[in-house]
Design a protein around this motif. Structure first.
Motif, mmCIF file in Angstrom:
data_model
loop_
_atom_site.group_PDB
_atom_site.id
_atom_site.type_symbol
_atom_site.label_atom_id
_atom_site.label_comp_id
_atom_site.label_asym_id
_atom_site.label_seq_id
_atom_site.Cartn_x
_atom_site.Cartn_y
_atom_site.Cartn_z
ATOM 1 N N THR A 73 5.824 2.442 0.472
ATOM 2 C CA THR A 73 6.045 3.562 -0.445
ATOM 3 C C THR A 73 7.268 4.373 -0.032
ATOM 4 O O THR A 73 7.993 4.889 -0.874
ATOM 5 C CB THR A 73 4.833 4.507 -0.485
ATOM 6 N N LEU A 74 7.497 4.452 1.275
ATOM 7 C CA LEU A 74 8.686 5.154 1.753
ATOM 8 C C LEU A 74 9.929 4.440 1.247
ATOM 9 O O LEU A 74 10.886 5.061 0.778
ATOM 10 C CB LEU A 74 8.656 5.172 3.288
ATOM 11 N N VAL A 98 2.619 9.900 -4.710
ATOM 12 C CA VAL A 98 1.450 9.386 -5.414
ATOM 13 C C VAL A 98 0.511 8.689 -4.431
ATOM 14 O O VAL A 98 -0.718 8.825 -4.506
ATOM 15 C CB VAL A 98 1.864 8.431 -6.550
ATOM 16 N N TYR A 99 1.111 7.979 -3.477
ATOM 17 C CA TYR A 99 0.306 7.332 -2.438
ATOM 18 C C TYR A 99 -0.473 8.392 -1.652
ATOM 19 O O TYR A 99 -1.660 8.232 -1.364
ATOM 20 C CB TYR A 99 1.215 6.541 -1.506
ATOM 21 N N MET A 100 0.212 9.479 -1.368
ATOM 22 C CA MET A 100 -0.415 10.598 -0.666
ATOM 23 C C MET A 100 -1.605 11.137 -1.469
ATOM 24 O O MET A 100 -2.678 11.391 -0.934
ATOM 25 C CB MET A 100 0.657 11.677 -0.532
ATOM 26 N N TYR A 101 -1.385 11.250 -2.773
ATOM 27 C CA TYR A 101 -2.448 11.723 -3.657
ATOM 28 C C TYR A 101 -3.615 10.744 -3.674
ATOM 29 O O TYR A 101 -4.776 11.138 -3.586
ATOM 30 C CB TYR A 101 -1.882 11.911 -5.063
ATOM 31 N N GLN A 102 -3.280 9.449 -3.752
ATOM 32 C CA GLN A 102 -4.342 8.438 -3.767
ATOM 33 C C GLN A 102 -5.163 8.494 -2.489
ATOM 34 O O GLN A 102 -6.388 8.463 -2.524
ATOM 35 C CB GLN A 102 -3.748 7.035 -3.905
ATOM 36 N N GLN A 103 -4.455 8.561 -1.365
ATOM 37 C CA GLN A 103 -5.171 8.628 -0.098
ATOM 38 C C GLN A 103 -6.088 9.849 -0.076
ATOM 39 O O GLN A 103 -7.236 9.775 0.341
ATOM 40 C CB GLN A 103 -4.185 8.709 1.087
ATOM 41 N N SER A 104 -5.562 10.980 -0.564
ATOM 42 C CA SER A 104 -6.314 12.229 -0.472
ATOM 43 C C SER A 104 -7.503 12.265 -1.406
ATOM 44 O O SER A 104 -8.591 12.661 -1.021
ATOM 45 C CB SER A 104 -5.419 13.419 -0.793
ATOM 46 N N TYR A 145 -5.781 12.123 6.239
ATOM 47 C CA TYR A 145 -4.623 11.235 6.323
ATOM 48 C C TYR A 145 -3.577 11.621 5.288
ATOM 49 O O TYR A 145 -2.384 11.643 5.563
ATOM 50 C CB TYR A 145 -5.090 9.789 6.119
ATOM 51 N N GLY A 146 -4.044 11.975 4.084
ATOM 52 C CA GLY A 146 -3.132 12.423 3.033
ATOM 53 C C GLY A 146 -2.348 13.646 3.473
ATOM 54 O O GLY A 146 -1.144 13.756 3.232
ATOM 55 N N ALA A 147 -3.026 14.571 4.140
ATOM 56 C CA ALA A 147 -2.352 15.783 4.618
ATOM 57 C C ALA A 147 -1.287 15.428 5.654
ATOM 58 O O ALA A 147 -0.181 15.980 5.648
ATOM 59 C CB ALA A 147 -3.377 16.745 5.206
ATOM 60 N N ALA A 148 -1.615 14.473 6.520
ATOM 61 C CA ALA A 148 -0.631 14.044 7.520
ATOM 62 C C ALA A 148 0.590 13.453 6.825
ATOM 63 O O ALA A 148 1.738 13.730 7.202
ATOM 64 C CB ALA A 148 -1.253 13.022 8.468
#
Lengths: 450, 307
Positions: free
Chosen positions: B81-82, B261-267, B275-278
């Protein structure tokens, strides 16, 4: 002067921080105490505002709201805030609400999330209400009632019994004289898919996105369970057991009769109106079948009316249909621990379960009512499609199925996405069925082991 | 005696309220309170969650740096994703700026309609980030969408799934981003107008043609504006969310999965909220780093002298 300002600011900042922190920290305890006091007043006055959240489609939204309105009519003082979402958004919304200790009073619950919500202590135990007579479950058969039990508690009441159902475009197949029979084996299904593709150009949509349902079904048909009893590992012993499942997609794409999963880059999986079964402009982007559940027949038929399609239903294909098929307590209703009026919430559950009037509004859209008495009285009043679905459950599936697998353990939630990703990778030809099976076995077991 | 005291106190309260600093604080307090409640507190909580194992449904438990270590060592999708996000930002931002500058150059000429055109070209920037436009975009590039229909009209009969192909899907998002060039265009317009006409007159006297004037006068004098736009847009580019969330959901095969979006999915979808917050804090560090790098290059290409 500057120093004074910065000092004042610093104090102000610190004070506000402190206030907001305590506000957050103390949230749960204040909520609990107000809950206690409102419960006391509501018991006396019999008035409450309840929130009820569900996922669904247009038909369900209208009927559910109508049922809630009817309840308000009969019980002035009880009002509802009905909140509906698409399946995918629903669980996000619920999780966020749970973090804020702000879950709706009543939630529609699904078998696969039940364990997770109970293990985190978010659902109200209904057993005490059954014991004190608020909630009458005498009409519900023991096995169906048990599906809402975890440990000693009863956390969810089934509000619709369903079965896996393959919906198909009957208009199209009739036109070409193609017959679909119940209890097809996988080989028969593949032969049929090829026939349909050759004659009509329509492809096959085999359980995209909702991957876990069909993989579970396939594994069951091999006489195995997807997860072991305590949810710490897969119920299958080797990666090869997953291979037949992925091979269906690998071969289907290679041979051309399987709908490519790129179609789902454009549409939302599980949204009735966007399903390739009912929507599309050419056979390339349409499917002749869709793997759904029996209660979804009405909604799909409603969406298909626009294209003058009649929807038929049959069983999902499996190597051994009898081992694979099951009756599913499809939908549940639960009260949550965040409810400020648990008594009133439970009364609604009771009404939902036992009132013929309520079910005359709902018309079995969620599946056959769990209460046998209500189901029997309701049956003659159902529309053609719902009767068809209910006959299918009673006469086709019930006669040739096995007990449903236990509710998915909490540890398996991350797998839901893994199934879909590996399935997608196979459809795009990035992984062979063998590699996908191996990856799933290895990574999935690692996730389950925690 | 008492009267004198109250009078004195009144005076002090009056004086206190009239002091410049107090007035200032009172007037800024709505912002400060909003900033604290809606920015600082959530940020502090997110920093705390990033150091915890937290799944929303049950209370967080402290795990230290585990989430950060997991991102860098045990998560292939993190790098994927990065990569997608960098590709998107690095392609779409310069393209958008070039386009904005091009349109700004066209619109800088005085004509009766120029105000109207400026408004029209600004429109996509206002609506472009909206859900409605995202859905429109999704339909446009669908297999049976407008884009394929247009291709059909010009003789290319295709049913190509632009959104379903791993190499084309990201480009539909890039085009959407480039289309929203309005705000950069307005800033360019404003600074083009600031360039003194005398420079162009002098250049004309020296025999410089229009293109030379652009390359030798307009562009160098615009470099501070370009720099500003570049930094702002780059930050926005890294934080893009709606387009991916609505149009592609990261499909196909994660080829369009933005970091946010990946961050959102994780969260919120996999319930790995800690993990999303990290991931969010890692993003902050990355955006900070990119901005710092841009600032470091400033002295090589940005004109900051007087005229």
């Amino acid at each position: 002067m500057k120093k004074v300002i910065s000092k004042i600011l610093a104090v102000a900042l610190a004070a506000m921080m402190a206030v907001s922190m305590t506000a957050c920290g103390g949230g749960s305890s204040t909520a609990a105490s107000t809950a206690g006091s409102t419960a006391a007043t509501s018991a006396a006055g019999g008035s409450a505002a309840l929130t009820f959240a569900w996922w669904g489609n247009q038909v369900r939204n209208e009927r559910t709201q109508a049922a809630l309105d009817l309840y308000t009519e009969q019980n002035p003082g009880i009002t509802f805030d009905g909140q509906f979402s698409e399946w995918a958004d629903y669980w996000t919304k619920l999780a966020t609400a749970s973090a804020a200790h702000n879950l709706p009073d009543l939630v529609q619950m699904d078998y696969k999330y039940l364990a997770q919500y109970v293990e985190n202590g978010l659902l109200l135990d209904l057993q005490p209400y059954v014991d004190n007579g608020t909630l009458d479950v005498s009409g519900i058969s023991e096995s169906i009632l048990d599906s809402g039990r975890i440990g000693d508690g009863l956390y969810a009441i089934c509000i619709g019994v369903n079965a896996p159902a393959m919906l198909y475009n009957k208009t199209l197949l009739d036109e070409y004289g193609i017959k679909v029979k119940d209890n097809m084996t996988m080989d028969e299904f593949i032969a049929l898919s090829k026939e349909v593709y050759e004659k009509t150009g329509y492809k096959t949509d085999a359980g995209y996105g909702g991957g876990e349902n069909f993989i579970d079904y396939t594994i069951r048909s091999q006489g195995q369970e997807l997860c072991n009893n305590d949810g710490t590992a897969f119920g299958v012993s080797s990666a090869e057991d997953f291979e037949p499942y992925f091979a269906i997609y690998e071969n289907g794409i290679k041979e051309g009769w399987m709908l490519g999963s790129e179609i789902y880059a454009e549409r939302t999986v599980g949204t009735v109106e966007q399903s390739p079964l009912v929507y599309g402009s050419s056979p390339d982007t349409m499917s002749w079948c869709y793997f759904a559940y029996s209660n979804q027949l009405s909604a799909y038929q409603a969406a298909a009316d626009a294209s003058n399609i009649t929807i038929g239903l049959s069983t999902w294909p499996a190597q051994n249909p009898q081992l694979a098929d099951y009756l599913k307590p499809g939908q549940f209703i639960s009260a949550t621990v965040d409810s400020k009026n648990p008594d009133e919430a439970v009364k609604l559950i009771d009404w939902w379960t036992n009132s013929l009037e309520c079910n005359q509004v709902l018309l079995a859209e969620r599946g056959i009512p769990a209460s046998a008495t209500v189901a029997e009285e309701l049956n003659p009043q159902l529309d053609e499609m719902t009767q068809k679905a209910s006959d299918f459950v009673n006469n086709v599936v019930a006669k040739n199925c096995s007990t449903i697998s236990p509710a998915a353990p909490e540890s398996s939630t991350p797998l839901l996405d893994m199934y879909d990703q590996l399935q997608e990778a196979v459809c795009y030809g990035q992984l062979s069925a063998k590699d996908a099976a191996a990856q799933l076995f290895e990574q999935g077991n690692a996730v389950l082991a925690g | 005696m008492d009267k004198v005291k109250t009078a004195k106190r009144k005076q002090t309260i009056g004086q206190f309220l009239n002091r410049e600093s107090v007035a200032g604080i009172v007037c800024t307090s709505p912002f400060i309170i909003g900033f604290l409640v809606f920015m600082i507190v959530p940020m502090a909580l997110s920093l705390y969650y990033s150091l915890c194992n937290y799944n929303i449904l049950s209370p967080p438990t402290w795990t230290g740096l585990t989430n950060y270590i997991k991102a860098f060592t045990g998560d292939a999708r993190f790098y994927k994703t990065l990569g997608v996000t960098f590709f998107y930002a690095i392609i779409s931002v310069p393209l958008r700026l070039v386009f904005a500058l091009f349109v700004a150059m066209l619109l800088v000429r005085k004509s009766r309609m120029s105000a109207f055109y400026r408004a029209v070209y600004y429109l996509p920037s206002i609506i472009g980030g909206s859900v409605a436009v995202s859905i429109l975009w999704k339909r446009m590039f669908a297999m049976d969408g407008v884009f394929n229909s247009i291709l059909k009209v010009i003789g290319i009969d295709t049913n190509f799934a632009w959104l379903g192909n791993t190499s084309t899907a990201i480009w539909t998002l890039i085009i959407l981003s480039v289309w929203q060039f309005g705000s950069s265009m307005l800033i360019f317009l404003a600074s083009i107008k600031q360039i003194p006409g005398s420079l162009y007159e002098a250049a004309e006297v020296d025999g410089a043609k229009k293109p030379t004037q652009f390359w030798r006068i307009t562009l160098p004098l615009l470099t501070p504006t370009i720099f500003f736009n570049l930094v702002m847009q780059m930050i926005n580019g890294f934080l893009a969310f709606t387009q991916c969330y609505i149009i592609t959901q990261g499909k196909p095969m994660d080829s369009t999965l933005f970091y946010t979006v990946y961050m959102y999915q994780q969260s919120f979808e996999y319930y790995n909220t800690g993990y999303g917050a990290a991931l969010a804090w890692i993003m902050l560090a990355i955006v900070g780093l990119v901005t710092a790098v841009l600032f470091a290059t400033k002295k090589f290409w940005v004109y900051d002298g007087g005229l």
